[in-house]
Scaffold this motif. Structure first.
Motif, PDB file in Angstrom:
ATOM      1  N   TYR A   9      12.824 -11.343  -1.479  1.00 20.53           N
ATOM      2  CA  TYR A   9      11.751 -12.966  -2.519  1.00 20.53           C
ATOM      3  C   TYR A   9      11.491 -12.472  -0.464  1.00 20.53           C
ATOM      4  CZ  TYR A   9      10.239 -17.549  -2.636  1.00 20.53           C
ATOM      5  OH  TYR A   9       8.708 -18.311  -2.883  1.00 20.53           O
ATOM      6  N   VAL A  10      11.897 -12.774   0.504  1.00 17.33           N
ATOM      7  CA  VAL A  10      10.258 -13.042   1.314  1.00 17.33           C
ATOM      8  C   VAL A  10       9.669 -11.764   1.355  1.00 17.33           C
ATOM      9  CG1 VAL A  10      10.586 -13.387   4.028  1.00 17.33           C
ATOM     10  CG2 VAL A  10      12.291 -14.314   2.634  1.00 17.33           C
ATOM     11  N   ARG A  11      10.265 -10.676   0.980  1.00 19.81           N
ATOM     12  CA  ARG A  11       9.129  -9.190   0.793  1.00 19.81           C
ATOM     13  C   ARG A  11       8.369  -9.849   0.094  1.00 19.81           C
ATOM     14  NH1 ARG A  11      14.485  -5.397   0.513  1.00 19.81           N
ATOM     15  NH2 ARG A  11      14.241  -4.960   3.242  1.00 19.81           N
ATOM     16  N   ARG A  12       8.617  -9.849  -1.568  1.00 20.51           N
ATOM     17  CA  ARG A  12       7.611 -10.279  -1.674  1.00 20.51           C
ATOM     18  C   ARG A  12       6.717 -10.942  -1.872  1.00 20.51           C
ATOM     19  NH1 ARG A  12       8.799 -11.145  -8.256  1.00 20.51           N
ATOM     20  NH2 ARG A  12       6.511 -11.026  -9.245  1.00 20.51           N
ATOM     21  N   VAL A  13       7.263 -11.955  -1.227  1.00 20.02           N
ATOM     22  CA  VAL A  13       6.270 -13.087  -0.350  1.00 20.02           C
ATOM     23  C   VAL A  13       4.845 -12.125   0.319  1.00 20.02           C
ATOM     24  CG1 VAL A  13       5.582 -14.966   0.514  1.00 20.02           C
ATOM     25  CG2 VAL A  13       7.490 -14.888  -0.858  1.00 20.02           C
ATOM     26  N   ILE A  14       5.230 -11.516   1.733  1.00 20.51           N
ATOM     27  CA  ILE A  14       4.420 -11.087   2.023  1.00 20.51           C
ATOM     28  C   ILE A  14       3.386  -9.788   1.091  1.00 20.51           C
ATOM     29  CG2 ILE A  14       4.766  -9.088   3.866  1.00 20.51           C
ATOM     30  CD1 ILE A  14       7.016 -10.307   4.477  1.00 20.51           C
ATOM     31  N   THR A  33      11.964  -2.205  -5.740  1.00 23.93           N
ATOM     32  CA  THR A  33      10.422  -2.033  -5.493  1.00 23.93           C
ATOM     33  C   THR A  33      10.107  -2.580  -6.528  1.00 23.93           C
ATOM     34  OG1 THR A  33      10.685   0.192  -4.051  1.00 23.93           O
ATOM     35  CG2 THR A  33       8.505  -0.406  -4.920  1.00 23.93           C
ATOM     36  N   ALA A  34      10.092  -2.142  -8.138  1.00 25.34           N
ATOM     37  CA  ALA A  34       9.539  -3.394  -8.788  1.00 25.34           C
ATOM     38  C   ALA A  34      10.077  -4.465  -8.788  1.00 25.34           C
ATOM     39  CB  ALA A  34       9.926  -2.467 -10.185  1.00 25.34           C
ATOM     40  N   GLU A  35      10.938  -5.126  -8.506  1.00 24.25           N
ATOM     41  CA  GLU A  35      11.133  -6.501  -8.288  1.00 24.25           C
ATOM     42  C   GLU A  35      10.293  -7.437  -7.496  1.00 24.25           C
ATOM     43  OE1 GLU A  35      15.355  -6.192  -8.150  1.00 24.25           O
ATOM     44  OE2 GLU A  35      15.765  -5.462 -10.643  1.00 24.25           O
ATOM     45  N   LEU A  64       7.495  -6.550  -5.902  1.00 25.13           N
ATOM     46  CA  LEU A  64       6.139  -5.789  -6.707  1.00 25.13           C
ATOM     47  C   LEU A  64       5.841  -6.975  -7.678  1.00 25.13           C
ATOM     48  CD1 LEU A  64       5.799  -2.739  -5.492  1.00 25.13           C
ATOM     49  CD2 LEU A  64       5.075  -5.282  -4.440  1.00 25.13           C
ATOM     50  N   GLY A  65       6.685  -7.619  -8.286  1.00 31.92           N
ATOM     51  CA  GLY A  65       7.304  -8.373  -9.934  1.00 31.92           C
ATOM     52  C   GLY A  65       5.782  -7.215 -10.296  1.00 31.92           C
ATOM     53  N   CYS A  66       6.156  -6.027 -11.198  1.00 35.02           N
ATOM     54  CA  CYS A  66       5.752  -5.046 -11.832  1.00 35.02           C
ATOM     55  C   CYS A  66       6.880  -4.345 -12.448  1.00 35.02           C
ATOM     56  CB  CYS A  66       4.515  -4.021 -11.328  1.00 35.02           C
ATOM     57  SG  CYS A  66       5.395  -3.045  -9.698  1.00 35.02           S
ATOM     58  N   SER A  67       6.375  -3.212 -13.493  1.00 31.39           N
ATOM     59  CA  SER A  67       7.544  -1.930 -13.764  1.00 31.39           C
ATOM     60  C   SER A  67       7.960  -0.560 -12.830  1.00 31.39           C
ATOM     61  CB  SER A  67       6.792  -2.006 -15.347  1.00 31.39           C
ATOM     62  OG  SER A  67       5.994  -0.419 -15.402  1.00 31.39           O
ATOM     63  N   VAL A  68       9.094  -0.293 -13.472  1.00 32.20           N
ATOM     64  CA  VAL A  68       8.920   1.258 -12.512  1.00 32.20           C
ATOM     65  C   VAL A  68       8.317   2.039 -12.817  1.00 32.20           C
ATOM     66  CG1 VAL A  68      11.292   2.736 -12.496  1.00 32.20           C
ATOM     67  CG2 VAL A  68      11.833   0.297 -12.933  1.00 32.20           C
ATOM     68  N   GLY A  69       7.800   1.599 -13.694  1.00 28.06           N
ATOM     69  CA  GLY A  69       6.029   2.642 -14.524  1.00 28.06           C
ATOM     70  C   GLY A  69       5.203   2.544 -13.285  1.00 28.06           C
ATOM     71  N   THR A  70       4.953   1.663 -13.041  1.00 23.97           N
ATOM     72  CA  THR A  70       3.983   1.007 -11.945  1.00 23.97           C
ATOM     73  C   THR A  70       4.378   0.946 -10.531  1.00 23.97           C
ATOM     74  OG1 THR A  70       3.102  -1.324 -13.841  1.00 23.97           O
ATOM     75  CG2 THR A  70       2.211  -0.848 -11.133  1.00 23.97           C
ATOM     76  N   VAL A  71       5.096   1.475 -10.258  1.00 25.55           N
ATOM     77  CA  VAL A  71       5.946   1.490  -8.784  1.00 25.55           C
ATOM     78  C   VAL A  71       5.958   3.451  -9.091  1.00 25.55           C
ATOM     79  CG1 VAL A  71       7.730   2.235  -7.476  1.00 25.55           C
ATOM     80  CG2 VAL A  71       7.143  -0.207  -8.200  1.00 25.55           C
ATOM     81  N   LYS A  72       6.462   3.778  -9.980  1.00 22.50           N
ATOM     82  CA  LYS A  72       6.124   5.117 -10.200  1.00 22.50           C
ATOM     83  C   LYS A  72       4.817   6.192  -9.685  1.00 22.50           C
ATOM     84  CE  LYS A  72      10.623   5.905 -12.361  1.00 22.50           C
ATOM     85  NZ  LYS A  72      11.041   6.555 -14.197  1.00 22.50           N
TER      86      LYS A  72
END
Length: 170
Positions: A59-64, A130-132, A134-142
């Motif tokens: 959660y903290v990572r995502r906020v950062i 990482t997707a979690e 960043l709040g995005c899909s795994v495809g976006t991370v890739k």
């Protein structure tokens, strides 16, 4: 001090250094990294009762990361170029010139690509984690990782990127 406050204090004491590193790598500026971490911890504290029983670090990572991206977007709109300073602790490599080149190459990446590189390769999160964050899909991370690594290879060279990534956890 209540139990929740004690738990939050213990969490901050245990994870602040690692989270500050994430913030620095996400924004490239020591002072801004400290501000990002402070913002993230403030937001986390306000929701501590809800998130403390889960793993609060993602959660903290995502906020950062979200705060770093928002600030970069605001700067881009306002066309403000921040002054950058080196961190107190160097990247895990023996070559100071390479450290400087790596920091500059990371700063040159768009915020979302920088966030993916930091989370995937420095924090060693999986694509799903990482997707979690960043709040995005795994495809976006890739795709963001692929684009970022292509830019880093172009800036640093193939062998340099492989060596730095390999030594990130040394």
């Amino acid at each position: 001090m209540s139990g929740a406050e004690h738990d939050f204090g213990a969490f901050v004491a245990a994870r602040a250094t690692s989270l500050l590193r994430v913030a620095y790598l996400a924004c490239g500026d020591e002072t801004e990294a400290e501000d990002l971490l402070q913002t993230a911890l403030e937001r986390t504290y306000r929701k501590w009762d809800r998130i403390r029983h889960d793993s609060p670090e993602p959660y903290v990572r995502r906020v950062i990361v979200n705060a770093a991206i928002s600030r970069a977007r605001r700067r881009a709109i306002l066309k403000i170029i921040p002054m950058h300073s080196p961190p107190d602790t160097p990247a895990r490599t023996d070559d100071p010139d390479l450290q400087h080149v790596l920091r500059e190459a990371l700063r040159a990446l768009p915020p979302r690509q920088r966030a993916v590189v930091v989370l995937r390769y420095w924090e060693d999160l999986s694509e799903t984690q990482t997707a979690e964050v960043l709040g995005c899909s795994v495809g976006t991370v890739k795709s963001q990782a692929s684009k970022a690594m292509a830019k880093l290879r172009s800036a640093l060279g193939q062998d340099t990127v492989k060596g730095v990534i390999r030594n990130a956890h040394a």
